[in-house]
Design a protein around this motif. Structure first.
Motif, PDB file in Angstrom:
ATOM      1  N   HIS A  71       0.883  -0.346  -0.216  1.00  0.00           N
ATOM      2  CA  HIS A  71      -0.168  -0.448  -0.332  1.00  0.00           C
ATOM      3  C   HIS A  71       1.109   1.225  -0.454  1.00  0.00           C
ATOM      4  O   HIS A  71       2.390   1.114  -0.048  1.00  0.00           O
ATOM      5  CB  HIS A  71      -0.870   0.175   1.309  1.00  0.00           C
ATOM      6  CG  HIS A  71      -0.616   0.153   2.524  1.00  0.00           C
ATOM      7  ND1 HIS A  71       0.367  -0.832   3.232  1.00  0.00           N
ATOM      8  CD2 HIS A  71       0.022   1.380   2.710  1.00  0.00           C
ATOM      9  CE1 HIS A  71       0.679  -0.700   4.068  1.00  0.00           C
ATOM     10  NE2 HIS A  71       0.554   1.220   4.102  1.00  0.00           N
ATOM     11  N   VAL A  72      -0.236   2.248  -0.297  1.00  0.00           N
ATOM     12  CA  VAL A  72       1.295   3.445   0.355  1.00  0.00           C
ATOM     13  C   VAL A  72       0.700   3.855   1.239  1.00  0.00           C
ATOM     14  O   VAL A  72      -0.113   4.412   1.935  1.00  0.00           O
ATOM     15  CB  VAL A  72       0.942   4.835  -1.012  1.00  0.00           C
ATOM     16  CG1 VAL A  72       1.108   5.594  -0.949  1.00  0.00           C
ATOM     17  CG2 VAL A  72       0.137   4.612  -2.486  1.00  0.00           C
ATOM     18  N   ALA A  73       2.408   4.244   1.404  1.00  0.00           N
ATOM     19  CA  ALA A  73       2.500   4.903   3.174  1.00  0.00           C
ATOM     20  C   ALA A  73       1.620   6.047   3.630  1.00  0.00           C
ATOM     21  O   ALA A  73       1.655   6.802   2.844  1.00  0.00           O
ATOM     22  CB  ALA A  73       4.131   4.954   3.792  1.00  0.00           C
ATOM     23  N   GLN A  74       1.204   5.767   4.760  1.00  0.00           N
ATOM     24  CA  GLN A  74       0.887   7.175   5.772  1.00  0.00           C
ATOM     25  C   GLN A  74       1.892   8.217   6.162  1.00  0.00           C
ATOM     26  O   GLN A  74       2.751   7.037   6.979  1.00  0.00           O
ATOM     27  CB  GLN A  74      -0.162   6.796   6.073  1.00  0.00           C
ATOM     28  CG  GLN A  74      -1.392   5.994   5.673  1.00  0.00           C
ATOM     29  CD  GLN A  74      -2.342   6.853   4.612  1.00  0.00           C
ATOM     30  OE1 GLN A  74      -2.456   7.442   5.714  1.00  0.00           O
ATOM     31  NE2 GLN A  74      -2.729   6.118   3.773  1.00  0.00           N
ATOM     32  N   ILE A  75       1.065   8.866   6.113  1.00  0.00           N
ATOM     33  CA  ILE A  75       3.214   9.824   6.960  1.00  0.00           C
ATOM     34  C   ILE A  75       2.510   9.195   8.329  1.00  0.00           C
ATOM     35  O   ILE A  75       2.104   9.297   8.932  1.00  0.00           O
ATOM     36  CB  ILE A  75       2.253  11.322   6.597  1.00  0.00           C
ATOM     37  CG1 ILE A  75       2.554  12.151   5.110  1.00  0.00           C
ATOM     38  CG2 ILE A  75       2.701  12.042   7.488  1.00  0.00           C
ATOM     39  CD1 ILE A  75       2.215  13.595   4.801  1.00  0.00           C
ATOM     40  N   ALA A  76       4.064   8.970   9.403  1.00  0.00           N
ATOM     41  CA  ALA A  76       4.302   8.707   9.558  1.00  0.00           C
ATOM     42  C   ALA A  76       3.738   9.992  10.748  1.00  0.00           C
ATOM     43  O   ALA A  76       5.113  11.012  10.419  1.00  0.00           O
ATOM     44  CB  ALA A  76       5.937   8.203   9.923  1.00  0.00           C
ATOM     45  N   VAL A  85       5.394   6.420   6.786  1.00  0.00           N
ATOM     46  CA  VAL A  85       6.478   7.136   5.322  1.00  0.00           C
ATOM     47  C   VAL A  85       7.041   8.895   6.827  1.00  0.00           C
ATOM     48  O   VAL A  85       6.003   9.124   6.433  1.00  0.00           O
ATOM     49  CB  VAL A  85       6.823   7.803   4.216  1.00  0.00           C
ATOM     50  CG1 VAL A  85       5.188   9.256   4.091  1.00  0.00           C
ATOM     51  CG2 VAL A  85       7.984   8.755   3.739  1.00  0.00           C
ATOM     52  N   GLN A  86       8.338   9.371   7.246  1.00  0.00           N
ATOM     53  CA  GLN A  86       8.750  10.373   7.477  1.00  0.00           C
ATOM     54  C   GLN A  86       8.071  11.568   6.918  1.00  0.00           C
ATOM     55  O   GLN A  86       8.956  12.069   4.974  1.00  0.00           O
ATOM     56  CB  GLN A  86       9.847  10.677   8.842  1.00  0.00           C
ATOM     57  CG  GLN A  86      10.188   9.838   9.019  1.00  0.00           C
ATOM     58  CD  GLN A  86       9.556   9.719  10.227  1.00  0.00           C
ATOM     59  OE1 GLN A  86       8.783  11.237  10.653  1.00  0.00           O
ATOM     60  NE2 GLN A  86       8.851   7.956  11.323  1.00  0.00           N
ATOM     61  N   PRO A  87       8.267  12.654   7.667  1.00  0.00           N
ATOM     62  CA  PRO A  87       7.398  13.572   6.438  1.00  0.00           C
ATOM     63  C   PRO A  87       8.206  14.798   5.683  1.00  0.00           C
ATOM     64  O   PRO A  87       8.681  15.116   5.188  1.00  0.00           O
ATOM     65  CB  PRO A  87       6.784  15.053   7.443  1.00  0.00           C
ATOM     66  CG  PRO A  87       6.500  14.058   8.581  1.00  0.00           C
ATOM     67  CD  PRO A  87       7.522  13.364   8.763  1.00  0.00           C
ATOM     68  N   TYR A  88       9.637  14.767   6.462  1.00  0.00           N
ATOM     69  CA  TYR A  88      11.114  15.241   6.097  1.00  0.00           C
ATOM     70  C   TYR A  88      11.465  14.185   4.298  1.00  0.00           C
ATOM     71  O   TYR A  88      11.823  14.469   3.813  1.00  0.00           O
ATOM     72  CB  TYR A  88      11.835  15.452   6.690  1.00  0.00           C
ATOM     73  CG  TYR A  88      12.668  13.784   7.198  1.00  0.00           C
ATOM     74  CD1 TYR A  88      13.608  12.984   6.121  1.00  0.00           C
ATOM     75  CD2 TYR A  88      12.289  13.101   8.577  1.00  0.00           C
ATOM     76  CE1 TYR A  88      13.752  11.618   6.618  1.00  0.00           C
ATOM     77  CE2 TYR A  88      12.900  12.000   8.373  1.00  0.00           C
ATOM     78  CZ  TYR A  88      13.705  11.181   7.631  1.00  0.00           C
ATOM     79  OH  TYR A  88      13.992   9.493   8.311  1.00  0.00           O
ATOM     80  N   ALA A  89      10.875  13.468   4.427  1.00  0.00           N
ATOM     81  CA  ALA A  89      11.762  12.592   3.126  1.00  0.00           C
ATOM     82  C   ALA A  89      10.309  13.043   1.748  1.00  0.00           C
ATOM     83  O   ALA A  89      11.163  12.386   1.054  1.00  0.00           O
ATOM     84  CB  ALA A  89      11.295  10.927   3.299  1.00  0.00           C
ATOM     85  N   LEU A  90       9.545  14.037   2.213  1.00  0.00           N
ATOM     86  CA  LEU A  90       8.794  13.911   1.233  1.00  0.00           C
ATOM     87  C   LEU A  90       8.967  15.357   0.473  1.00  0.00           C
ATOM     88  O   LEU A  90       8.849  15.826  -0.990  1.00  0.00           O
ATOM     89  CB  LEU A  90       7.154  13.890   1.631  1.00  0.00           C
ATOM     90  CG  LEU A  90       7.111  12.474   2.202  1.00  0.00           C
ATOM     91  CD1 LEU A  90       5.546  12.415   2.711  1.00  0.00           C
ATOM     92  CD2 LEU A  90       6.259  11.686   1.120  1.00  0.00           C
ATOM     93  N   ASP A  91       9.809  15.831   0.870  1.00  0.00           N
ATOM     94  CA  ASP A  91      10.572  17.250   0.955  1.00  0.00           C
ATOM     95  C   ASP A  91      11.220  17.977  -0.601  1.00  0.00           C
ATOM     96  O   ASP A  91      12.046  16.496  -0.361  1.00  0.00           O
ATOM     97  CB  ASP A  91      10.691  17.658   2.108  1.00  0.00           C
ATOM     98  CG  ASP A  91      11.655  19.531   1.969  1.00  0.00           C
ATOM     99  OD1 ASP A  91      11.941  19.987   0.905  1.00  0.00           O
ATOM    100  OD2 ASP A  91      11.957  19.880   3.094  1.00  0.00           O
ATOM    101  N   PRO A  92      10.954  18.418  -1.311  1.00  0.00           N
ATOM    102  CA  PRO A  92      11.500  17.990  -2.617  1.00  0.00           C
ATOM    103  C   PRO A  92      12.556  18.682  -2.741  1.00  0.00           C
ATOM    104  O   PRO A  92      13.485  17.974  -3.412  1.00  0.00           O
ATOM    105  CB  PRO A  92      10.327  18.867  -3.674  1.00  0.00           C
ATOM    106  CG  PRO A  92       9.002  19.792  -2.938  1.00  0.00           C
ATOM    107  CD  PRO A  92       9.379  18.982  -1.237  1.00  0.00           C
ATOM    108  N   ASP A  93      12.858  19.652  -1.916  1.00  0.00           N
ATOM    109  CA  ASP A  93      13.990  20.323  -1.909  1.00  0.00           C
ATOM    110  C   ASP A  93      15.364  19.473  -1.187  1.00  0.00           C
ATOM    111  O   ASP A  93      16.443  19.117  -1.944  1.00  0.00           O
ATOM    112  CB  ASP A  93      13.921  21.378  -0.833  1.00  0.00           C
ATOM    113  CG  ASP A  93      13.731  22.289  -1.630  1.00  0.00           C
ATOM    114  OD1 ASP A  93      13.175  22.892  -2.423  1.00  0.00           O
ATOM    115  OD2 ASP A  93      13.000  23.502  -0.532  1.00  0.00           O
TER     116      ASP A  93
END
Length: 114
Positions: A71-76, A85-93
């Protein structure tokens, strides 16, 4: 995509004492969060998410997203508990910075996927 913890030859040089301590720490955090204890996956179980993402799931749903356990992981919400997934891992920068660092480390430039 994260296959999960799988007992394979990849970890053959892992120190057994360090591995046992890591699992104890994971289990303490899981217990505090009301989650089940850690268990290694079999190789087929570990491959399942890759196969699911490549063959079963809708590409528009899984594309450029972090997937785990088919499944697509939820934000932890808790950095101490495994899963999601930790929010920082979704940061495009941060992603751009990691890409640039990776290129510098291998001494080669690659066209990023767009």
């Amino acid at each position: 995509m994260h296959p999960g913890g799988i007992k394979t030859e990849l970890g053959r040089h892992t120190d057994p004492v360090a591995e046992a301590q890591m699992i104890r720490t994971i289990n303490q955090r899981n217990a505090a969060a009301g989650l089940p204890p850690f268990r290694y996956k079999t190789v087929p179980q570990g491959a399942a998410t890759s196969v699911w993402a490549a063959v079963v799931a809708d590409g528009d749903v899984v594309g450029r997203r972090y997937c785990e356990d088919c499944h697509v992981a939820q934000i932890a919400g808790d950095p101490e508990v495994r899963g999601g997934v930790q929010p920082y891992a979704l940061d495009p920068d941060r992603a751009d910075a990691l890409w640039e660092l990776s290129e510098a480390m291998v001494g080669e430039r690659f066209d990023p996927l767009n």
